[in-house]
Each structure stands twice: as C-alpha cells, then as structure tokens.
Motif scaffolding. Structure first.
Motif, PDB file in Angstrom:
ATOM      1  N   GLY A   1       0.813  -1.215   0.000  1.00 57.76           N
ATOM      2  CA  GLY A   1       0.000   0.000   0.000  1.00 57.76           C
ATOM      3  C   GLY A   1       0.844   1.260   0.000  1.00 57.76           C
ATOM      4  N   LYS A   2       1.944   1.237  -0.730  1.00 53.14           N
ATOM      5  CA  LYS A   2       2.833   2.404  -0.756  1.00 53.14           C
ATOM      6  C   LYS A   2       3.242   2.775  -2.179  1.00 53.14           C
ATOM      7  N   VAL A   3       3.244   4.095  -2.437  1.00 50.75           N
ATOM      8  CA  VAL A   3       3.770   4.604  -3.702  1.00 50.75           C
ATOM      9  C   VAL A   3       4.715   5.749  -3.369  1.00 50.75           C
ATOM     10  N   ARG A   4       5.870   5.766  -3.986  1.00 49.43           N
ATOM     11  CA  ARG A   4       6.797   6.864  -3.779  1.00 49.43           C
ATOM     12  C   ARG A   4       7.237   7.414  -5.119  1.00 49.43           C
ATOM     13  N   LEU A   5       7.421   8.722  -5.167  1.00 55.43           N
ATOM     14  CA  LEU A   5       7.927   9.384  -6.365  1.00 55.43           C
ATOM     15  C   LEU A   5       9.205  10.112  -5.970  1.00 55.43           C
ATOM     16  N   ILE A   6      10.322   9.721  -6.523  1.00 62.25           N
ATOM     17  CA  ILE A   6      11.661  10.177  -6.115  1.00 62.25           C
ATOM     18  C   ILE A   6      11.741  10.199  -4.589  1.00 62.25           C
ATOM     19  N   ASP A   7      11.545   9.078  -3.972  1.00 63.19           N
ATOM     20  CA  ASP A   7      11.722   8.892  -2.526  1.00 63.19           C
ATOM     21  C   ASP A   7      10.683   9.610  -1.659  1.00 63.19           C
ATOM     22  N   GLU A   8       9.731  10.337  -2.272  1.00 64.91           N
ATOM     23  CA  GLU A   8       8.697  11.013  -1.487  1.00 64.91           C
ATOM     24  C   GLU A   8       7.384  10.255  -1.612  1.00 64.91           C
ATOM     25  N   PRO A   9       6.669  10.072  -0.491  1.00 61.30           N
ATOM     26  CA  PRO A   9       5.391   9.357  -0.596  1.00 61.30           C
ATOM     27  C   PRO A   9       4.368  10.138  -1.431  1.00 61.30           C
ATOM     28  N   VAL A  10       3.673   9.469  -2.294  1.00 61.66           N
ATOM     29  CA  VAL A  10       2.572  10.067  -3.060  1.00 61.66           C
ATOM     30  C   VAL A  10       1.406   9.085  -3.021  1.00 61.66           C
TER      31      VAL A  10
ATOM     32  N   ASN B   1     -11.576  26.422  -3.238  1.00 63.55           N
ATOM     33  CA  ASN B   1     -10.721  25.580  -4.082  1.00 63.55           C
ATOM     34  C   ASN B   1      -9.499  26.350  -4.551  1.00 63.55           C
ATOM     35  N   TYR B   2      -9.740  27.562  -5.049  1.00 63.59           N
ATOM     36  CA  TYR B   2      -8.645  28.389  -5.544  1.00 63.59           C
ATOM     37  C   TYR B   2      -7.591  28.558  -4.457  1.00 63.59           C
ATOM     38  N   ARG B   3      -8.049  28.926  -3.277  1.00 60.69           N
ATOM     39  CA  ARG B   3      -7.138  29.207  -2.163  1.00 60.69           C
ATOM     40  C   ARG B   3      -6.364  27.948  -1.732  1.00 60.69           C
ATOM     41  N   ALA B   4      -7.080  26.834  -1.641  1.00 61.52           N
ATOM     42  CA  ALA B   4      -6.442  25.594  -1.177  1.00 61.52           C
ATOM     43  C   ALA B   4      -5.349  25.137  -2.139  1.00 61.52           C
ATOM     44  N   TYR B   5      -5.660  25.193  -3.430  1.00 61.15           N
ATOM     45  CA  TYR B   5      -4.668  24.730  -4.411  1.00 61.15           C
ATOM     46  C   TYR B   5      -3.521  25.723  -4.558  1.00 61.15           C
ATOM     47  N   MET B   6      -3.826  27.007  -4.328  1.00 61.34           N
ATOM     48  CA  MET B   6      -2.758  28.003  -4.367  1.00 61.34           C
ATOM     49  C   MET B   6      -1.737  27.702  -3.260  1.00 61.34           C
ATOM     50  N   ASP B   7      -2.237  27.428  -2.055  1.00 56.08           N
ATOM     51  CA  ASP B   7      -1.333  27.081  -0.950  1.00 56.08           C
ATOM     52  C   ASP B   7      -0.528  25.831  -1.294  1.00 56.08           C
ATOM     53  N   MET B   8      -1.193  24.869  -1.927  1.00 54.87           N
ATOM     54  CA  MET B   8      -0.496  23.640  -2.276  1.00 54.87           C
ATOM     55  C   MET B   8       0.621  23.921  -3.287  1.00 54.87           C
ATOM     56  N   GLY B   9       0.326  24.753  -4.298  1.00 60.54           N
ATOM     57  CA  GLY B   9       1.343  25.103  -5.299  1.00 60.54           C
ATOM     58  C   GLY B   9       2.544  25.766  -4.645  1.00 60.54           C
ATOM     59  N   ARG B  10       2.251  26.671  -3.712  1.00 65.11           N
ATOM     60  CA  ARG B  10       3.340  27.393  -3.039  1.00 65.11           C
ATOM     61  C   ARG B  10       4.168  26.443  -2.176  1.00 65.11           C
ATOM     62  N   GLU B  11       3.488  25.596  -1.422  1.00 68.44           N
ATOM     63  CA  GLU B  11       4.204  24.655  -0.546  1.00 68.44           C
ATOM     64  C   GLU B  11       5.031  23.658  -1.365  1.00 68.44           C
TER      65      GLU B  11
ATOM     66  N   GLU C   1       8.131  25.376  -2.187  1.00 66.21           N
ATOM     67  CA  GLU C   1       8.964  25.465  -0.977  1.00 66.21           C
ATOM     68  C   GLU C   1       9.736  24.162  -0.776  1.00 66.21           C
ATOM     69  N   TYR C   2       9.088  23.052  -1.053  1.00 67.37           N
ATOM     70  CA  TYR C   2       9.746  21.760  -0.901  1.00 67.37           C
ATOM     71  C   TYR C   2      10.933  21.653  -1.867  1.00 67.37           C
ATOM     72  N   TYR C   3      10.735  22.083  -3.111  1.00 69.91           N
ATOM     73  CA  TYR C   3      11.845  22.053  -4.084  1.00 69.91           C
ATOM     74  C   TYR C   3      13.005  22.914  -3.589  1.00 69.91           C
ATOM     75  N   LYS C   4      12.661  24.059  -2.971  1.00 70.32           N
ATOM     76  CA  LYS C   4      13.725  24.934  -2.453  1.00 70.32           C
ATOM     77  C   LYS C   4      14.522  24.210  -1.377  1.00 70.32           C
ATOM     78  N   LYS C   5      13.794  23.496  -0.512  1.00 74.61           N
ATOM     79  CA  LYS C   5      14.481  22.738   0.550  1.00 74.61           C
ATOM     80  C   LYS C   5      15.411  21.681  -0.038  1.00 74.61           C
ATOM     81  N   MET C   6      15.076  21.178  -1.228  1.00 74.09           N
ATOM     82  CA  MET C   6      15.905  20.153  -1.853  1.00 74.09           C
ATOM     83  C   MET C   6      17.063  20.761  -2.643  1.00 74.09           C
ATOM     84  N   GLY C   7      17.197  22.103  -2.564  1.00 72.96           N
ATOM     85  CA  GLY C   7      18.392  22.719  -3.145  1.00 72.96           C
ATOM     86  C   GLY C   7      18.204  23.407  -4.484  1.00 72.96           C
ATOM     87  N   ILE C   8      16.954  23.530  -4.960  1.00 74.50           N
ATOM     88  CA  ILE C   8      16.716  24.237  -6.221  1.00 74.50           C
ATOM     89  C   ILE C   8      16.507  25.714  -5.874  1.00 74.50           C
TER      90      ILE C   8
END
Ligand SMILES: [Zn+2]
Ligand SMILES: [Zn+2]
Length: 376
Positions: free
Chosen positions: A217-226, A254-264, A267-274
């Motif tokens: 019951g697990k799926v990962r995309l480049i080591d991150e759970p999806v 919906n607009y607001r929720a997905y906007m936060d998701m896009g931003r976060e 942020e995750y990519y930034k943490k990974m060094g991009i």
C-alpha cells in the motif's frame, strides 16, 4: 551433459584472445538450448530489441524510450555480480574497467554486446568506445543516440561491482551518424535534485522514479510518498463544497487551497536545493503535468501588461466535470498562481479566461501581479 570445470586459466585465455567462447558453449538442438558457462543464452535478438524500444515509444517520446530501455537493462547488468564473485573465487581481481571489458567480450562472442575499447578510466569516470552496437544497427532508423541497452548494462555492471551509483551517457552513436558509439560513465550520487533536474530537462520521465509497492500500500515518487487518486475526487469534493457554502464560495475555497499547495510544493523544491526561480516554476509545471494534472500547450509572457498566459489542454477539473457550460478550473488557477508566487517570491492573481468545460478549445489562465495582499 557433463560440464567442463572452468578455471582461472580459461578466463585468462579468453581475455588474452588465445581462446574464445566456442570452447565453453554447449548447444543442444534436441532440447533447444544453448548455454555458455552453464548459463542459458540465445542469438538473434533483433526482434526482441526492436519490440522493447517500440513498447516504450508507445507512451514516451523516443529519447525517453531509450532511457526506459536503459533502466530495464540496468537490472540485467546488476546480475553480473555473480560472475564477479566467481572470478574472485578463482583468485582474479579485475578492476572495474577490466571487468567491464571482459563482460562485453563474452557478450559479444555470444552475438550480443559490443567489444569495447577503453578510451580512459579513473575511479570516477570510465570512457568506452565501440565501432557499433547491435541496437545501433537495429534501431538506426531513429537517427539519434539509441544505445540504451549498452548504457544500462554499463551502469548496472559498474553499480554491481563497485557498490556505488553510476550514470552512463552515450556521447556518440552510429545510429546518429557518428563513426562509433562512445559511452561515458560517471560515478555520481543520484540525489533528489539530480533526478528532478533530469525530469525537467526531458532526460528522464517521472515514471523512472515511481516506486510502487501495491502489496504494502505504498507509492513513492523520487523517494517522497505520493498517492494515486481517482480523478472524480475533484467533482466529488467541489460538489460537497457547493452544497455547504454555495458555488461562488466553493470556487474561492478551491482556488485558495490549491494556491497554498502550489506554493508549498515549490517550498519543498527549495528545501531540496533548487534556487533558480525559472527552474522552480518549470519543475512544478513539469511534475504536475507528468502526474496527469494537465498538458501544457503554451506559456507566454506579455511584458507591457506584466501578464503570464498559460494554455492547458485537459486540466484535471475540466476532464472531471466534462461539459458543464461554465468555467470550472478554480483549483488549477490557484495551483498555477501558487507555483508562480512560490518560485518568484511575488504576489499574483490567477484567473481562468477560457475553459474546456465551457466549450472553449483549451483552458487558458492569466497570471497577473497583485498588490492587495489578498489570496483570491
Ligand atoms: Zn550507439
Ligand atoms: Zn478549465
């Protein structure tokens, strides 16, 4: 059939060229088997080779199909650890490049791999060259570097015997009109950043990095759970929001929720060094697209109006709602705006101006700067 015992002197004779594999081949026409050193082998792989490339080409472009073939044969190369252990037991300690040359010499004499010439080698880089490989002949009509089978073998063999990650590129290829096929193998750690950048450049597809363990019951995309979700979740969730708060508010939420998701997400990519804003935005657009959210048709920038226009085919919402007679892509508008905000560190507003669900050919979004500090 009694099998001859293989000694160290046999391998030394093969390496020096005073013997060849015919002395170690066993052909049994009645059983329909051919074996070399007791391991089943066969000849004429042309149809097999072409069908593998074409199987991948159905869902990928040709460049990515070559990469997928490489991944497949990487697993085959990993199996060479058995031969390496056997040689060690015989007291032969070959260097990685010597072992590579031996494996391909054995493969070549069985009608598969290419006989390589070593161009240069050190602990972290090995360059090999051959006049041609069998896949460069079989796939020559693709007119590009096609030798994914050899790239995969080289990576797998080197990974198996060094215990480290190797990445192999083909810098010249007979199928691309060069005089020979040349392979450059680098010992490199495949970090998240490295893999993600390969996806953005189009050198890899995300499918290469999906690790699916359905039984666990697990799926990962480049080591991150999806997770894999059914697309109708978009209609289902939006309809329950509409029931509780009405259509206008549901669109805004919906607009607001997905906007936060896009931003976060950015942020995750930034943490990974991009760090580069354009790479951050491209990475997010590429990942969401390859995850099935939309296909990007065009992106344009109007300097005078400071407006980015993004044209998408089949957004997840327009596909989920179908022909609704109105615009439906509030979540996608928010997601795109959130990605741009996160990547460029600015405040923007995203608005859908055409929608497939309204009967337009594509969903078109405008992203403009905003100064009001309000997310919608
Ligand atoms: Zn080639
Ligand atoms: Zn739409």
């Amino acid at each position: 059939m009694e099998r001859k015992k293989i000694e160290k002197s046999d391998f030394e004779a093969i390496i020096s060229g005073s013997k060849d594999i015919r002395d170690y081949m066993e052909i049994d026409p009645l059983q329909g088997t051919v074996s070399f050193l007791g391991v089943r082998t066969a000849s004429n792989p042309d149809y097999l080779v072409r069908s593998i490339y074409e199987m991948y080409e159905v869902n990928l472009n040709r460049k990515l199909a070559v990469k997928a073939t490489e991944q497949l044969f990487r697993a085959v190369g990993l199996g060479s650890v058995g031969l390496n252990n056997f040689l060690k037991k015989l007291g032969m300690n070959l260097s990685p490049s010597e072992f590579l040359l031996l494996v391909f010499q054995l493969q070549h004499q069985q009608g598969w791999g290419a006989p390589f010439e070593l161009v240069s080698h050190d602990e972290k880089k090995i360059v090999l060259r051959t006049r041609q490989t069998f896949e460069s002949q079989v796939m020559k009509d693709w007119k590009m570097p096609v030798c994914g089978i050899h790239r995969g073998w080289i990576e797998g063999i080197l990974a198996a015997i060094t215990g480290k990650n190797w990445f192999c590129l083909e810098t010249k290829c007979r199928a691309n009109g060069d005089d020979y096929c040349e392979f450059v193998a680098d010992q490199t750690e495949a970090s998240w950043k490295w893999k993600a950048q390969a996806i953005v450049r189009g050198d890899s597809a995300i499918t290469e990095y999906i690790e699916h363990k359905p039984i666990e019951g697990k799926v990962r995309l480049i080591d991150e759970p999806v997770v894999i979700m059914p697309r109708f979740i978009f209609t289902s969730m939006t309809n329950s929001l509409i029931k509780t708060m009405g259509e206008m508010s549901a669109g805004g939420v919906n607009y607001r929720a997905y906007m936060d998701m896009g931003r976060e997400n950015v942020e995750y990519y930034k943490k990974m060094g991009i760090t580069d804003p354009n790479t951050l935005a491209d990475m997010a657009f590429t990942f969401f697209s390859q995850m099935g959210w939309f296909r990007i048709v065009a992106m344009t920038w109007n300097e005078a109006e400071k407006t980015k226009t993004i044209t998408l085919e089949h957004t997840v919402e327009s596909e989920s709602f179908g022909n609704a007679g109105k615009k439906v892509c509030y979540g996608t508008a928010g997601l795109l705006a959130g990605i741009v905000e996160g990547a460029f560190g600015i405040k923007v507003r995203g608005k859908e101006i055409s929608c497939r669900s309204k009967g337009d050919p594509n969903c078109v979004f405008e992203i403009k700067n905003r100064n009001d500090g309000n997310g919608s």
